[in-house]
Design an enzyme around this catalytic site. Structure first.
Site, PDB file in Angstrom:
ATOM      1  N   ASN A  85       0.820  -1.217   0.000  1.00 46.88           N
ATOM      2  CA  ASN A  85       0.000   0.000   0.000  1.00 46.88           C
ATOM      3  C   ASN A  85       0.850   1.263   0.000  1.00 46.88           C
ATOM      4  O   ASN A  85       2.006   1.259   0.421  1.00 46.88           O
ATOM      5  CB  ASN A  85      -1.039  -0.010   1.132  1.00 46.88           C
ATOM      6  N   THR A 100      -0.554   1.807  -6.802  1.00 50.31           N
ATOM      7  CA  THR A 100      -0.727   3.109  -7.454  1.00 50.31           C
ATOM      8  C   THR A 100       0.337   4.059  -6.933  1.00 50.31           C
ATOM      9  O   THR A 100       0.489   4.225  -5.723  1.00 50.31           O
ATOM     10  CB  THR A 100      -2.125   3.668  -7.152  1.00 50.31           C
ATOM     11  N   CYS A 157      -9.100   4.548  -2.738  1.00 54.53           N
ATOM     12  CA  CYS A 157      -8.360   5.138  -3.867  1.00 54.53           C
ATOM     13  C   CYS A 157      -8.660   6.591  -4.182  1.00 54.53           C
ATOM     14  O   CYS A 157      -7.734   7.376  -4.355  1.00 54.53           O
ATOM     15  CB  CYS A 157      -8.635   4.317  -5.121  1.00 54.53           C
ATOM     16  N   PHE A 184     -17.999   1.356   2.217  1.00 57.78           N
ATOM     17  CA  PHE A 184     -17.971   2.536   1.328  1.00 57.78           C
ATOM     18  C   PHE A 184     -18.803   2.329   0.069  1.00 57.78           C
ATOM     19  O   PHE A 184     -19.118   3.274  -0.641  1.00 57.78           O
ATOM     20  CB  PHE A 184     -16.527   2.948   1.004  1.00 57.78           C
TER      21      PHE A 184
HETATM   22  C1  UDX Z   1     -12.106   2.801  -7.792  1.00 57.42           C
HETATM   23  C2  UDX Z   1     -12.019   2.775  -9.318  1.00 57.42           C
HETATM   24  O1  UDX Z   1     -13.345   2.642  -9.858  1.00 57.42           O
HETATM   25  C3  UDX Z   1     -11.139   1.637  -9.779  1.00 57.42           C
HETATM   26  O2  UDX Z   1     -10.982   1.672 -11.187  1.00 57.42           O
HETATM   27  C4  UDX Z   1      -9.776   1.746  -9.116  1.00 57.42           C
HETATM   28  O3  UDX Z   1      -8.980   0.655  -9.476  1.00 57.42           O
HETATM   29  C5  UDX Z   1      -9.922   1.807  -7.610  1.00 57.42           C
HETATM   30  O4  UDX Z   1     -10.801   2.879  -7.241  1.00 57.42           O
HETATM   31  P1  UDX Z   1     -13.436   1.442  -5.932  1.00 57.42           P
HETATM   32  O5  UDX Z   1     -12.950   2.498  -4.993  1.00 57.42           O
HETATM   33  O6  UDX Z   1     -13.280   0.017  -5.549  1.00 57.42           O
HETATM   34  O7  UDX Z   1     -12.753   1.602  -7.367  1.00 57.42           O
HETATM   35  O8  UDX Z   1     -15.016   1.669  -6.150  1.00 57.42           O
HETATM   36  P2  UDX Z   1     -15.904   2.579  -7.124  1.00 57.42           P
HETATM   37  O9  UDX Z   1     -16.963   1.731  -7.695  1.00 57.42           O
HETATM   38  O10 UDX Z   1     -15.107   3.354  -8.062  1.00 57.42           O
HETATM   39  O11 UDX Z   1     -16.618   3.578  -6.086  1.00 57.42           O
HETATM   40  C6  UDX Z   1     -15.911   4.541  -5.345  1.00 57.42           C
HETATM   41  C7  UDX Z   1     -16.874   5.375  -4.530  1.00 57.42           C
HETATM   42  O12 UDX Z   1     -17.658   6.227  -5.355  1.00 57.42           O
HETATM   43  C8  UDX Z   1     -17.869   4.555  -3.707  1.00 57.42           C
HETATM   44  O13 UDX Z   1     -18.043   5.136  -2.451  1.00 57.42           O
HETATM   45  C9  UDX Z   1     -19.132   4.645  -4.530  1.00 57.42           C
HETATM   46  O14 UDX Z   1     -20.282   4.464  -3.756  1.00 57.42           O
HETATM   47  C10 UDX Z   1     -19.030   6.063  -5.068  1.00 57.42           C
HETATM   48  N1  UDX Z   1     -19.797   6.272  -6.299  1.00 57.42           N
HETATM   49  C11 UDX Z   1     -19.459   5.609  -7.446  1.00 57.42           C
HETATM   50  C12 UDX Z   1     -20.850   7.168  -6.300  1.00 57.42           C
HETATM   51  O15 UDX Z   1     -21.179   7.773  -5.281  1.00 57.42           O
HETATM   52  N2  UDX Z   1     -21.544   7.362  -7.475  1.00 57.42           N
HETATM   53  C13 UDX Z   1     -21.222   6.720  -8.618  1.00 57.42           C
HETATM   54  O16 UDX Z   1     -21.892   6.975  -9.647  1.00 57.42           O
HETATM   55  C14 UDX Z   1     -20.161   5.808  -8.614  1.00 57.42           C
END
Ligand code: UDX
Length: 452
Positions: free
Chosen positions: A71, A112, A252, A314
């Protein structure tokens, strides 16, 4: 790594970690992360060509390709604190690889990283002076939690950055076993490193953009889901990642945005830094706005009132709570002396308490006895939504778990105080049906309901 092992039975994959307890979990029936479909993938290869151990030195000696996947958290002290990535673990890995290697190895950055980290990794590797040679590649991971297996099986793209065409081809041929070749992109090292930060920044920016619009919807009578649908049908905009919410979380988005901001500042690009910083500021505003709305709607006081918190992860389909909006909302409500009854289908009680204590310690520099006591006495963790909603004044939906939409809401209403407030931070509940039953439903970016 489990996916590579599954798709390439002839390749031996050895996953090593210093954390023995974690490795033990990977070797058990109860894996340390919840991810739909992961159990099956691990079970298929473990003991065949997938191995988990703490034998780091030996694994380095045996390997032709080494992925560094440690990480890179945001630095909490020193230069760049609160923004820059902490590269301590990357550097330690590189030094260990240098020390244990002989012959030629391909070292792949999977973590990353800020742009140009590969340069530092290369220098450390080359400084070993034991005759070993290295190619360094950047191969960022784009999977999202909750859909990791699907994302790995059919990724939008695989990105490989590197200076040596031969080394790039070796890694491309591993992915090429199951990923169509036209989805395997090769770039220079720096483009690959930057693309990962840029992709996360763009995704987070979309969420902050629609969340900014949600605030405007609430005061104008527009409905954010309708706006989102209308703009998303424009093929230039696209419909994905336009779901307004209580705020994005996860390990992330915030980390990578802050990292990007730090990089821009480092290179003297103040305007660019300010631009991206605003995406984080908007997300903080969205979380704060949600808790403030709860307090304001509930007659400006939640002190001693019981509030059900549905969901703590999350996002759905994960037990990950890192940067979850729920943590911030719960802290705000606890500061108002609310009593919280929290339920999440996958997050353990100890994890919930850990996060609440950690955010307090973060805010005040330490967790005082008084705050610890507040968390101990005002937070209860329930075993399901029914138990969580008994005798409460309000329900706050913070994670979009599917099971929250198929409950017996008549039964839930019968155990709540009136007015029975619902604050749907994910807009997943059927507002019309719940309103008809007698709830007062407040959604994100939805017109404020008339008081009954
Ligand atoms: C993200 C990236 O999508 C991924 O490509 C990268 O490798 C790691 O970071 P992740 O954090 O696992 O992935 O989840 P993601 O689906 O992207 O959601 C991130 C946050 O945004 C969540 O809290 C989700 O609820 C929120 N979100 C996502 C929204 O509030 N609205 C949306 O339309 C999409």
């Amino acid at each position: 790594m489990a996916m590579i092992a599954k798709q390439c039975p002839d390749i031996s994959v050895h996953v090593v970690d210093l954390n023995a307890a974690r490795i033990q979990q990977w070797n058990s029936d109860s894996l340390p992360v919840y991810e739909p479909g992961l159990d099956e993938v691990v079970r298929e290869s473990r003991g065949r060509n997938l191995r988990f151990s703490t034998e780091v030195d030996q694994a380095i000696r045996d390997a032709d390709i080494i992925f560094i996947a440690v990480n890179t958290p945001t630095k909490i002290s020193g230069i760049g604190a609160g923004r820059a990535a902490n590269l301590e673990f990357i550097e330690k890995c590189a030094r260990q690889i240098a020390r244990c290697s002989s012959g030629h190895k391909i070292v792949v950055e999977k973590s990353t990283l800020p742009v140009r980290t590969a340069e530092a990794v290369k220098r450390i590797l080359q400084s070993a002076g034991n005759g070993a040679t290295f190619d360094v590649l950047s191969n960022p991971e784009f999977l999202a939690e909750g859909t990791a297996i699907e994302d790995l099986l059919l990724p939008d793209r695989i990105l490989i950055g590197g200076e040596s065409d031969a080394a790039v081809e070796v890694l491309a041929s591993v992915y090429g076993r199951w990923v169509p070749r036209n989805r395997i992109l090769t770039t220079n090292l720096w483009s690959s490193e930057l693309s990962k930060l840029a992709a996360n920044a763009f995704l987070a920016q979309r969420v902050s953009s629609i969340n900014a619009i949600s605030a405007l919807c609430e005061v104008t009578g527009a409905d954010v889901d309708e706006v989102s649908r209308a703009i998303g049908m424009d093929s230039r905009i696209g419909s994905k990642f336009l779901k307004s919410s209580v705020g994005f979380g996860g390990s992330c988005f915030q980390k990578d945005l802050l990292n990007l901001v730090y990089l821009c500042e480092h290179f003297g690009l103040r305007e660019v830094a300010t631009y991206w910083e605003q995406v984080v500021a908007m997300n903080d505003y969205q979380k704060r706005r949600f808790s403030e709305r709860i307090v304001r709607t509930m007659f400006n006081t939640v002190s001693d009132k019981r509030i059900a918190i549905w969901g703590f992860a999350f996002k759905k389909d994960t037990n990950d709570t890192r940067e979850s909006a729920a943590i911030r909302v719960c802290r705000d409500l606890l500061q108002e002396r609310a009593r919280l009854v929290i339920y999440d289908p996958r997050v353990s009680e100890s994890q919930i308490r850990y996060e609440l204590q950690a955010i307090w310690a973060d805010q005040f520099g330490e967790l005082s006895e008084q705050h610890k006591k507040l968390i101990d006495t005002n937070v209860v963790v329930a075993k399901d939504c029914y138990e969580a909603s008994k005798d409460v004044h309000a329900i706050a939906v913070l994670t979009e778990w599917d099971e929250f939409t198929t409950l017996d809401f008549q039964k839930i209403l019968s155990t709540m105080h009136r007015p029975a407030f619902v604050f749907d931070g994910r807009n997943i509940l059927d507002r019309a049906a719940l309103t008809k039953l007698g709830f007062e439903v407040h959604g994100i970016g939805k017109p404020t309901p008339c008081a009954r």
